[in-house]
Motif scaffolding. Sequence first.
Motif, PDB file in Angstrom:
ATOM      1  N   GLY A  73       0.789  -1.220   0.000  1.00  0.00           N
ATOM      2  CA  GLY A  73       0.000   0.000   0.000  1.00  0.00           C
ATOM      3  C   GLY A  73       0.819   1.267   0.000  1.00  0.00           C
ATOM      4  N   LYS A  74       2.077   1.190   0.414  1.00  0.00           N
ATOM      5  CA  LYS A  74       2.948   2.365   0.461  1.00  0.00           C
ATOM      6  C   LYS A  74       3.665   2.538  -0.876  1.00  0.00           C
ATOM      7  CE  LYS A  74       3.044   3.429   5.109  1.00  0.00           C
ATOM      8  NZ  LYS A  74       3.304   4.675   5.842  1.00  0.00           N
ATOM      9  N   ILE A  75       3.873   3.782  -1.271  1.00  0.00           N
ATOM     10  CA  ILE A  75       4.518   4.061  -2.551  1.00  0.00           C
ATOM     11  C   ILE A  75       5.632   5.076  -2.365  1.00  0.00           C
ATOM     12  CG2 ILE A  75       2.294   3.672  -3.683  1.00  0.00           C
ATOM     13  CD1 ILE A  75       2.431   6.745  -4.394  1.00  0.00           C
ATOM     14  N   GLY A  76       6.397   5.285  -3.443  1.00  0.00           N
ATOM     15  CA  GLY A  76       7.411   6.317  -3.473  1.00  0.00           C
ATOM     16  C   GLY A  76       7.035   7.404  -4.455  1.00  0.00           C
ATOM     17  N   THR A  77       7.577   8.591  -4.269  1.00  0.00           N
ATOM     18  CA  THR A  77       7.381   9.684  -5.224  1.00  0.00           C
ATOM     19  C   THR A  77       8.729  10.307  -5.543  1.00  0.00           C
ATOM     20  OG1 THR A  77       7.032  11.418  -3.544  1.00  0.00           O
ATOM     21  CG2 THR A  77       5.095  10.205  -4.299  1.00  0.00           C
TER      22      THR A  77
ATOM     23  N   ILE B 298       2.733   7.504   1.559  1.00  0.00           N
ATOM     24  CA  ILE B 298       4.034   7.793   0.951  1.00  0.00           C
ATOM     25  C   ILE B 298       5.155   7.349   1.883  1.00  0.00           C
ATOM     26  CG2 ILE B 298       5.468   9.509  -0.175  1.00  0.00           C
ATOM     27  CD1 ILE B 298       2.630   9.069  -1.401  1.00  0.00           C
ATOM     28  N   ALA B 299       5.926   6.354   1.428  1.00  0.00           N
ATOM     29  CA  ALA B 299       7.040   5.830   2.223  1.00  0.00           C
ATOM     30  C   ALA B 299       8.334   6.565   1.936  1.00  0.00           C
ATOM     31  CB  ALA B 299       7.228   4.341   1.948  1.00  0.00           C
ATOM     32  N   ALA B 300       8.462   7.118   0.734  1.00  0.00           N
ATOM     33  CA  ALA B 300       9.686   7.819   0.342  1.00  0.00           C
ATOM     34  C   ALA B 300       9.329   8.901  -0.660  1.00  0.00           C
ATOM     35  CB  ALA B 300      10.686   6.847  -0.274  1.00  0.00           C
ATOM     36  N   ALA B 301       9.983  10.053  -0.531  1.00  0.00           N
ATOM     37  CA  ALA B 301       9.738  11.154  -1.460  1.00  0.00           C
ATOM     38  C   ALA B 301      11.053  11.845  -1.775  1.00  0.00           C
ATOM     39  CB  ALA B 301       8.750  12.161  -0.875  1.00  0.00           C
TER      40      ALA B 301
ATOM     41  N   SER C 114       6.311  16.584  -5.190  1.00  0.00           N
ATOM     42  CA  SER C 114       6.650  15.316  -4.542  1.00  0.00           C
ATOM     43  C   SER C 114       6.634  15.459  -3.027  1.00  0.00           C
ATOM     44  CB  SER C 114       8.022  14.840  -5.019  1.00  0.00           C
ATOM     45  OG  SER C 114       8.405  13.636  -4.394  1.00  0.00           O
ATOM     46  N   LEU C 115       7.231  16.540  -2.515  1.00  0.00           N
ATOM     47  CA  LEU C 115       7.264  16.760  -1.071  1.00  0.00           C
ATOM     48  C   LEU C 115       5.873  17.117  -0.538  1.00  0.00           C
ATOM     49  CD1 LEU C 115      10.589  18.753  -0.587  1.00  0.00           C
ATOM     50  CD2 LEU C 115      10.214  16.281  -0.623  1.00  0.00           C
ATOM     51  N   THR C 116       5.123  17.893  -1.303  1.00  0.00           N
ATOM     52  CA  THR C 116       3.761  18.249  -0.886  1.00  0.00           C
ATOM     53  C   THR C 116       2.878  17.020  -0.771  1.00  0.00           C
ATOM     54  OG1 THR C 116       3.964  20.427  -1.926  1.00  0.00           O
ATOM     55  CG2 THR C 116       1.732  19.628  -1.482  1.00  0.00           C
ATOM     56  N   VAL C 117       3.016  16.122  -1.721  1.00  0.00           N
ATOM     57  CA  VAL C 117       2.243  14.877  -1.684  1.00  0.00           C
ATOM     58  C   VAL C 117       2.617  14.042  -0.461  1.00  0.00           C
ATOM     59  CG1 VAL C 117       1.943  12.653  -2.880  1.00  0.00           C
ATOM     60  CG2 VAL C 117       1.741  14.806  -4.144  1.00  0.00           C
TER      61      VAL C 117
ATOM     62  N   HIS D  49       7.703  23.080   2.755  1.00  0.00           N
ATOM     63  CA  HIS D  49       8.290  22.963   4.089  1.00  0.00           C
ATOM     64  C   HIS D  49       7.250  23.109   5.193  1.00  0.00           C
ATOM     65  CE1 HIS D  49       8.080  27.357   4.403  1.00  0.00           C
ATOM     66  NE2 HIS D  49       8.498  27.267   5.665  1.00  0.00           N
ATOM     67  N   LEU D  50       6.128  23.753   4.882  1.00  0.00           N
ATOM     68  CA  LEU D  50       5.070  23.928   5.875  1.00  0.00           C
ATOM     69  C   LEU D  50       4.412  22.604   6.255  1.00  0.00           C
ATOM     70  CD1 LEU D  50       3.378  27.140   4.419  1.00  0.00           C
ATOM     71  CD2 LEU D  50       5.021  26.997   6.304  1.00  0.00           C
ATOM     72  N   LEU D  51       4.548  21.616   5.403  1.00  0.00           N
ATOM     73  CA  LEU D  51       3.940  20.303   5.650  1.00  0.00           C
ATOM     74  C   LEU D  51       4.883  19.343   6.359  1.00  0.00           C
ATOM     75  CD1 LEU D  51       2.072  19.764   2.252  1.00  0.00           C
ATOM     76  CD2 LEU D  51       1.062  20.351   4.461  1.00  0.00           C
ATOM     77  N   ALA D  52       6.083  19.793   6.691  1.00  0.00           N
ATOM     78  CA  ALA D  52       7.059  18.913   7.335  1.00  0.00           C
ATOM     79  C   ALA D  52       6.492  18.196   8.563  1.00  0.00           C
ATOM     80  CB  ALA D  52       8.322  19.688   7.694  1.00  0.00           C
ATOM     81  N   PRO D  53       5.725  18.859   9.434  1.00  0.00           N
ATOM     82  CA  PRO D  53       5.208  18.159  10.613  1.00  0.00           C
ATOM     83  C   PRO D  53       4.285  16.985  10.295  1.00  0.00           C
ATOM     84  CG  PRO D  53       5.103  20.531  10.949  1.00  0.00           C
ATOM     85  CD  PRO D  53       5.444  20.305   9.495  1.00  0.00           C
ATOM     86  N   LYS D  54       3.753  16.949   9.076  1.00  0.00           N
ATOM     87  CA  LYS D  54       2.849  15.865   8.692  1.00  0.00           C
ATOM     88  C   LYS D  54       3.552  14.724   7.958  1.00  0.00           C
ATOM     89  CE  LYS D  54      -1.192  18.895   8.302  1.00  0.00           C
ATOM     90  NZ  LYS D  54      -2.291  19.355   7.418  1.00  0.00           N
ATOM     91  N   MET D  55       4.799  14.926   7.581  1.00  0.00           N
ATOM     92  CA  MET D  55       5.508  13.931   6.779  1.00  0.00           C
ATOM     93  C   MET D  55       5.984  12.768   7.639  1.00  0.00           C
ATOM     94  SD  MET D  55       7.853  16.374   4.317  1.00  0.00           S
ATOM     95  CE  MET D  55       7.116  17.701   3.347  1.00  0.00           C
ATOM     96  N   THR D  56       5.771  11.556   7.127  1.00  0.00           N
ATOM     97  CA  THR D  56       6.304  10.351   7.765  1.00  0.00           C
ATOM     98  C   THR D  56       7.228   9.594   6.820  1.00  0.00           C
ATOM     99  OG1 THR D  56       4.385   9.033   7.072  1.00  0.00           O
ATOM    100  CG2 THR D  56       4.259  10.103   9.223  1.00  0.00           C
ATOM    101  N   ALA D  57       7.294  10.030   5.571  1.00  0.00           N
ATOM    102  CA  ALA D  57       8.153   9.390   4.576  1.00  0.00           C
ATOM    103  C   ALA D  57       9.617   9.720   4.830  1.00  0.00           C
ATOM    104  CB  ALA D  57       7.769   9.855   3.166  1.00  0.00           C
TER     105      ALA D  57
END
Length: 246
Positions: free
Chosen positions: A120-124, A145-148, A134-137, A165-173
Amino acid sequence: MSQETLTVRTRDGDCPVHVFTPQGDGPWPAAIFFMDGLGIRPTLFDMGQRLADAGYVVLLPDLYYRAGPYEPLDPKAVFASGDVRAAIGPLYSTTGNLKAAQDTEAFLALIDSRKDVAGGKIGTTGYCMGGGISLTVAGTYPDRIAAAASFHGGGLASDSEESPHLLAPKMTARIYVAGADQDGSYPPEMAEKLDAALTDAKVDHRCEIYEGALHGWTMADFPIYNEPAAERHWRELLALFEATLG
């Protein structure tokens, strides 16, 4: 080249999506390839297939679909015009980080519908304007998203409300960002701001600057194509996907 072109319905219309697959029966992990500002053209097909040949189902969506059909742009002619922004402006203005992230909802649905996709996880990965997308996604769909990766992306830590960069707190990739050392769209102070945002958010990431590279160095049809740096980009991208997607 193992390629098919599908039409995917987004909230705003019909988006052509080029799909590249490895040889064999699969299933394989999936990746989305976000195009640069010069749009869909043969060089991107070659890159999509090269990524597929490494063992991934690759989606290359035409993010300019809102503009309607267009003839492939010739990078040499665009750069020779002396005004790249004017040449691509009418197309470029039809998309953006948030619009493309919204479109990705439909791309993920396509991935989920395919029997040749594993997991279920993908890369961008993204280039130029696609780097920011790519980073926004990654920040918009952290559960998917496992890797971006972003290569010669611009505006990655700007004053815009769409700045990735504003979405950094939401990123887990796991994030990889590569910039050129001669790129006005990603100056040193912006690189530092992005790195700080990712660090503060405790995102697993690596940000690098490719010395001697110019904006767009990965694109073989650009006058400033840098083969050693482009091959370095492939090594980093494939290592990122291998570590996160297998």
